[in-house]
Design a protein around this motif. Sequence first.
Motif, PDB file in Angstrom:
ATOM      1  N   ASP A 242       0.767  -1.298  -0.027  1.00 38.61           N
ATOM      2  CA  ASP A 242       0.200   0.235  -0.009  1.00 38.61           C
ATOM      3  C   ASP A 242       0.793   1.165  -0.022  1.00 38.61           C
ATOM      4  OD1 ASP A 242       0.831   0.703   2.545  1.00 38.61           O
ATOM      5  OD2 ASP A 242      -0.907  -0.593   3.552  1.00 38.61           O
TER       6      ASP A 242
ATOM      7  N   ARG B 268       2.721  -4.890   4.512  1.00 46.60           N
ATOM      8  CA  ARG B 268       1.727  -5.059   3.556  1.00 46.60           C
ATOM      9  C   ARG B 268       0.391  -5.057   4.558  1.00 46.60           C
ATOM     10  NH1 ARG B 268       2.509 -10.184   0.036  1.00 46.60           N
ATOM     11  NH2 ARG B 268       2.818  -8.550  -1.519  1.00 46.60           N
TER      12      ARG B 268
ATOM     13  N   ASP C 187      -2.729  -3.964   6.825  1.00 47.04           N
ATOM     14  CA  ASP C 187      -3.571  -2.968   6.972  1.00 47.04           C
ATOM     15  C   ASP C 187      -3.272  -1.809   7.817  1.00 47.04           C
ATOM     16  OD1 ASP C 187      -4.831  -4.429   4.952  1.00 47.04           O
ATOM     17  OD2 ASP C 187      -6.320  -5.333   6.243  1.00 47.04           O
ATOM     18  N   ILE C 188      -2.817  -0.837   7.543  1.00 45.53           N
ATOM     19  CA  ILE C 188      -2.662   0.503   8.574  1.00 45.53           C
ATOM     20  C   ILE C 188      -1.709  -0.154   9.596  1.00 45.53           C
ATOM     21  CG2 ILE C 188      -3.747   2.105   9.873  1.00 45.53           C
ATOM     22  CD1 ILE C 188      -6.126   2.340   7.673  1.00 45.53           C
ATOM     23  N   TYR C 189      -0.477  -0.461   9.370  1.00 42.88           N
ATOM     24  CA  TYR C 189       0.231  -0.890  10.357  1.00 42.88           C
ATOM     25  C   TYR C 189       1.256   0.131  10.921  1.00 42.88           C
ATOM     26  CZ  TYR C 189       2.400  -4.292  13.234  1.00 42.88           C
ATOM     27  OH  TYR C 189       3.295  -4.996  14.490  1.00 42.88           O
TER      28      TYR C 189
ATOM     29  N   ARG D 133      -5.169   0.662  14.574  1.00 38.34           N
ATOM     30  CA  ARG D 133      -4.860  -0.726  14.099  1.00 38.34           C
ATOM     31  C   ARG D 133      -5.899  -1.517  14.267  1.00 38.34           C
ATOM     32  NH1 ARG D 133      -3.350  -4.182  10.979  1.00 38.34           N
ATOM     33  NH2 ARG D 133      -2.057  -6.102  11.773  1.00 38.34           N
TER      34      ARG D 133
ATOM     35  N   ALA E 294      -8.552  -1.075  11.699  1.00 41.36           N
ATOM     36  CA  ALA E 294      -8.150  -1.679  10.470  1.00 41.36           C
ATOM     37  C   ALA E 294      -8.268  -3.127  10.395  1.00 41.36           C
ATOM     38  CB  ALA E 294      -6.563  -1.067  10.400  1.00 41.36           C
TER      39      ALA E 294
ATOM     40  N   GLY F 210     -11.498  -4.041   8.394  1.00 38.72           N
ATOM     41  CA  GLY F 210     -10.425  -4.104   6.859  1.00 38.72           C
ATOM     42  C   GLY F 210     -10.205  -2.715   6.428  1.00 38.72           C
ATOM     43  N   TRP F 211      -9.833  -1.797   7.298  1.00 37.19           N
ATOM     44  CA  TRP F 211      -9.498  -0.496   6.483  1.00 37.19           C
ATOM     45  C   TRP F 211      -8.097  -0.871   5.847  1.00 37.19           C
ATOM     46  CZ3 TRP F 211     -10.080   3.496  11.197  1.00 37.19           C
ATOM     47  CH2 TRP F 211     -11.374   3.921  11.318  1.00 37.19           C
ATOM     48  N   HIS F 212      -7.838  -0.306   4.768  1.00 33.60           N
ATOM     49  CA  HIS F 212      -6.744  -0.410   4.341  1.00 33.60           C
ATOM     50  C   HIS F 212      -6.391   1.014   3.629  1.00 33.60           C
ATOM     51  CE1 HIS F 212      -9.074  -2.443   1.512  1.00 33.60           C
ATOM     52  NE2 HIS F 212      -8.285  -1.977   0.496  1.00 33.60           N
TER      53      HIS F 212
END
Lengths: 219, 219, 219
Positions: A30, C147, C149-151, C187, C190, C194-196
């Motif tokens: 992303d 990779r 999601d929003i990490y 987090r 996310a 499933g936020w990304h």
Amino acid sequence: MHYLVLLLDLGGTFVFAISGAMVGIRRRLDVFGVLVLSFAAGNAGGITRDLLIGAVPPAAIADWRYVVVSVVAGLITFLWYPITNRFGREVLWFDAIGLSFFAVAGAEKALAHGIHPMMAALLGMLTGIGGGILRDVLVSGIPTVLRADIYALAALAGASVVVSAHYLGIPPTVAAVVGGVLCFVLRFMAIRRGWHLPTAWSAQDVPSPDPARPENENG
Amino acid sequence: MHYLVLLLDLGGTFVFAISGAMVGIRRRLDVFGVLVLSFAAGNAGGITRDLLIGAVPPAAIADWRYVVVSVVAGLITFLWYPITNRFGREVLWFDAIGLSFFAVAGAEKALAHGIHPMMAALLGMLTGIGGGILRDVLVSGIPTVLRADIYALAALAGASVVVSAHYLGIPPTVAAVVGGVLCFVLRFMAIRRGWHLPTAWSAQDVPSPDPARPENENG
Amino acid sequence: MHYLVLLLDLGGTFVFAISGAMVGIRRRLDVFGVLVLSFAAGNAGGITRDLLIGAVPPAAIADWRYVVVSVVAGLITFLWYPITNRFGREVLWFDAIGLSFFAVAGAEKALAHGIHPMMAALLGMLTGIGGGILRDVLVSGIPTVLRADIYALAALAGASVVVSAHYLGIPPTVAAVVGGVLCFVLRFMAIRRGWHLPTAWSAQDVPSPDPARPENENG
């Protein structure tokens, strides 16, 4: 000379950050992952050099411009990807320019910190190849730097010019230009003419034991 | 004691540089890539130790002999590959010797820099396993160091002897010999007799979720 | 504030060491390899931060508690693997807690060492993601950190709160709580929703040129 190193460093950072972003995009990271990879590719070489010569905190941490340059390069690559994606071959030229900038800047900075001349040349090489190595390790490939035709060697040649010039009393700006051009030309010719160094297999003319080994396939 | 560390360090560098070169050759790197991998395998452990204990620039950067030893080891391996290639099993013994040298040298140097004894032992272990880890990560395998039978543990045992001896007032040279021999014997027996530590699967007698996963098989 | 950083650091170390151990067990490392991976996952972020800001030797080397916490976390995970293995989803929550602890602690410590505010926020992020990156690189995967999601972005948000609070004169304890909660909530959402963030492909709505491309061959 401090200014010269800064300029070369930032130029190299910009170009390598683009290469990092392109790899990240191809691996479908992303936008934030792409920017992390831009920063890693653009700054790992310089950061490693600075840690090894004791220039702490490293320039890329102490000076906010390195991050800004990396992020700008990453965003441009990301946003204009349909366009930048077409420049597959052209990226190699950018990459060769970045390599030249970093090789020269790395050697200059190591000399300025009183490192042994042979090690200064090698640190110039490391500055040039470090970012590409981290970039490829992070997406779990064998670093192209270790496989590409005359890549690390071109960086070492450029850095060696800088070191030699230092001991011959030639001004650093001149040395930087000559060393940078030599590095670029070597890499350019290697790409154009397919110059490459021997492997043990080719040198010995022995068949490889693993001709079709797929390298590695975990995830 | 400085001299003792230097000698052990250079010996370990030589042996690990050979292992790095062999992995590089098998992965079909060109001669320069092979030399880079030689240097990485031979020096990453010591460089990491030195960065962590604040001995900057690290010995492998400040002292040109480390590079020369690495390059010589790499070139010998490269040029005589049809011969060195036959010593598949023998390389394990060389590797065990290098592990012993580095484990002992790493612990001695960490103690000399006033590091806490438990951490000094762990830094000895890290010095021993660092080069092999970087070598394998660069060619994108899971480090054999993390999988091989009693590898890191042998290094830790050897390093612990050095640290204990330091606090018991035993001379460092004696400690180095005893610690080195212990490390080597442990690793030797592990290879010979197939000694290994339990995995969670074997310990729990639970079927693995991925029994036929290939993973990766360098070494 | 030193005490606050220590507490957050040790908490983050414990949680990440568990994640490292779980990855090691799944890759069938023996018990010692699992502990090495525990230590790497639990401490690589903090060690990298400390090297970059010049806090040498890093806390995880100078202070034996980091190792003890890592080993205890690793052993618990190893011994109770049939139980801990069931907590696949729950591990994500632990991991999010560790991320929050490290992001906040990293930013606080960087500020305390006089690092530029923007870089301090980024160093907080790096402290949070460094351990997970090394963990995944060692078992040769693409770091999930890059990779997921929003990490990394969640870590940066939390760290930015700490940095902003510092300049607004808000007490560090309050800033740590607010920053940590923000990181965790981001987090958490996310994962749950499933936020990304967009990838270049989704953003441009262009088909990927390499939908089934196995590994990598850039250059």
